[in-house]
Design a protein around this motif. Sequence first.
Motif, PDB file in Angstrom:
ATOM      1  N   TYR A 180       9.733   7.611  -4.676  1.00  5.68           N
ATOM      2  CA  TYR A 180       8.806   8.759  -4.063  1.00  5.68           C
ATOM      3  C   TYR A 180       9.523  10.196  -5.236  1.00  5.68           C
ATOM      4  N   GLY A 188       4.258  -6.032  -2.764  1.00  6.39           N
ATOM      5  CA  GLY A 188       5.343  -5.539  -2.927  1.00  6.39           C
ATOM      6  C   GLY A 188       5.204  -4.393  -1.788  1.00  6.39           C
ATOM      7  N   GLY A 189       6.135  -3.912  -1.004  1.00  2.77           N
ATOM      8  CA  GLY A 189       5.875  -2.786  -0.072  1.00  2.77           C
ATOM      9  C   GLY A 189       5.466  -1.451  -0.797  1.00  2.77           C
ATOM     10  N   ASN A 241       8.766   9.150   6.215  1.00  2.00           N
ATOM     11  CA  ASN A 241       9.449   7.363   6.314  1.00  2.00           C
ATOM     12  C   ASN A 241      10.009   7.559   7.604  1.00  2.00           C
ATOM     13  N   TYR A 256      20.343   0.545   7.784  1.00  2.00           N
ATOM     14  CA  TYR A 256      21.157   1.325   6.365  1.00  2.00           C
ATOM     15  C   TYR A 256      22.635   1.969   7.602  1.00  2.00           C
ATOM     16  N   ARG A 315       7.557 -11.011  -2.704  1.00  2.00           N
ATOM     17  CA  ARG A 315       6.791  -9.332  -3.572  1.00  2.00           C
ATOM     18  C   ARG A 315       5.315  -8.926  -2.120  1.00  2.00           C
ATOM     19  N   LEU A 338       1.322   2.397   4.384  1.00  2.00           N
ATOM     20  CA  LEU A 338       2.334   1.292   3.826  1.00  2.00           C
ATOM     21  C   LEU A 338       3.321   0.555   4.648  1.00  2.00           C
ATOM     22  N   GLY A 346      19.379  -3.195  -0.530  1.00  2.00           N
ATOM     23  CA  GLY A 346      18.916  -3.404   0.604  1.00  2.00           C
ATOM     24  C   GLY A 346      17.750  -3.826   1.247  1.00  2.00           C
ATOM     25  N   MET A 385       3.134   3.322  -2.588  1.00  2.00           N
ATOM     26  CA  MET A 385       3.557   4.045  -3.067  1.00  2.00           C
ATOM     27  C   MET A 385       3.481   4.677  -4.323  1.00  2.00           C
ATOM     28  N   SER A 404       8.747  -7.477   3.467  1.00  2.00           N
ATOM     29  CA  SER A 404      10.045  -7.279   2.429  1.00  2.00           C
ATOM     30  C   SER A 404      11.031  -7.900   3.601  1.00  2.00           C
ATOM     31  N   LYS A 405      10.678  -6.719   4.207  1.00  2.00           N
ATOM     32  CA  LYS A 405      11.880  -6.079   5.117  1.00  2.00           C
ATOM     33  C   LYS A 405      12.170  -7.982   6.606  1.00  2.00           C
ATOM     34  N   PHE A 445      13.857   7.270   0.121  1.00  2.00           N
ATOM     35  CA  PHE A 445      14.035   7.014  -1.222  1.00  2.00           C
ATOM     36  C   PHE A 445      13.298   6.731  -2.527  1.00  2.00           C
TER      37      PHE A 445
END
Length: 396
Positions: free
Chosen positions: A128, A99-100, A171, A324, A246, A233, A39, A104, A237-238, A125
Motif C-alpha cells: 500500500y 493476483g490480489g 484491510n 498470522y 496468480r 479486493l 504468507g 491495489m 490465493s489464500k 501490507f
Amino acid sequence: MLQTIAGFERIGEENAFAVLARATQLAGEGRSIINLGIGQPDFQTPDHIVEAAVKALRDGHHGYTPATGILPLREAVCADLHQRIGIEANPDNVLIVPGGKVTMFMAILMFGEPGADILYPDPGFPIYRSMIEFTGANPIPVPIREENEFGFSADETLALLTDNTRLLILNSPANPTGGVTPRAEIEKLVAGLEDHPDVAILSDEIYSQMTYDGAEHVSLASFEALRDRLILLDGWSKTYAMTGWRMGYSLWPDVLMDKARKLAVNAWSCVNAPAQFAGLAALTGPQDAVRDMVAEFDQRRKLVVDGLNSLPSVSCRIPRGAFYAFPNISATGWKAKPLASALLEEAGVAVIGGPDFGILGEGFIRLSYANSRENIEEALARMRAFLQTNADRPNP
Ligand code: PLP
C-alpha cells in the motif's frame, strides 16, 4: 540517465520475499530453517481445481479471453458474493486480475498523484505505502493498535480524512496482525463516510474466509451506501491455497469499471485462461478443503499464541483472522528487525520484523502459522532458547 527514472527512489517492496530468499539460501547450505516468514498456505491446491485447469488446457482453452475474464467466472464470483455476503453484484463490474495485489496497484495508480492524500493501515501490507509513494501521493498512516485487538478505529480513521483525501484503504481480516475489525466499528466508519462522499474506498478482503472464534467478517461491499465508490479486493490465493496461480478479482463501481478494464487491456490483456477455469472450479466445487484448511489453521493459531505467550518477555494478542500472529516483543530488549534477523541467522527461524509493515510495527514481529504443528513447536522451542541466552545482548 537510466538510474534516475522518476518515482523509483520512492517505490518499496515486500521484505517477506527477501526473507524467503535468505531462508532458502541458508537451507541450501544445509542449515535447518523453519519458515514462518512468508504468507502463503502450506497446503496443496485441491485436486478438483488442478484437474479443471488441466481439462481446460486439454479442451483447447489456449487463447486470449475477454480482458475482464470469462463470463462464467465473473458470474461465479457474483454468486459467491451473494452467498457469502448477501449482495447483488453484476458480472459487468467484476474484473479477473492476476493476483490480489493487482487490484491495489490499479486503485492506487488511479487515485494517486502529487498533492493527493491516501490513507492506509499501519502496520499493514507494505505494498500500500510503496505504491502510494510511487505515485507521488501523500501516504497517511491509519494507526492499527494492539489495544484495539488490531482492528481499525472508526474515529481515528475519520479524523484523518481531509479535502485532499482521494482513497481510503481498509484491510480486515488483516495482514500482518490477524486483526478483525468488529461490525460496530465498521458501521460507525460507514456512517461517518457519508460526510466524505468524494473519498473512494479500497477494501482488501483477501482473508475474508479466514476467521476464528466466531469472529464475523463484515464486508464493506455489504453497505449499499458505499457501493458507488467502493473497490472490493479478493481472490483465490489464500482461500484456495493458490498463491502461485496468480488469480484475484475485484468488484468496481460503474464509474471506475471501464477505467479498470482499460488498465487491464494495457497491462496483461487477460488472465491465464486455464487458471480462470481453475478459479471457476474453486468457486463452484466443494468447499470442504477450505473448511478443513481453516480448521487446521485454527488449531495452529492456538498452538502458536499459547507458545508465544509462554516465551520470556513476549506477549501475543489472540488473532481472529488470516494466518498470522503479531506478538509484542518490546520487553525483550530487542528491536524487531535485529531480532528477526538474529532469529533467522542464529536460531533458524524465519519471521518478519514489524517495521517491514510500517512505522507502528516497531516492537512486534510477524509469524505466519502456515506451517506444520511440528515445525511450529520446534520454532517456538528455538525462539525460547534464543531469548533465554540472548536477553541482554546489545542490538542495533
Ligand atoms: N492483500 C493482503 C492483505 C495480503 O496479505 C496479500 C498477500 O500476502 C495480498 C493482498 C496479495 O495477494 P496475492 O498473492 O493474491 O497477490
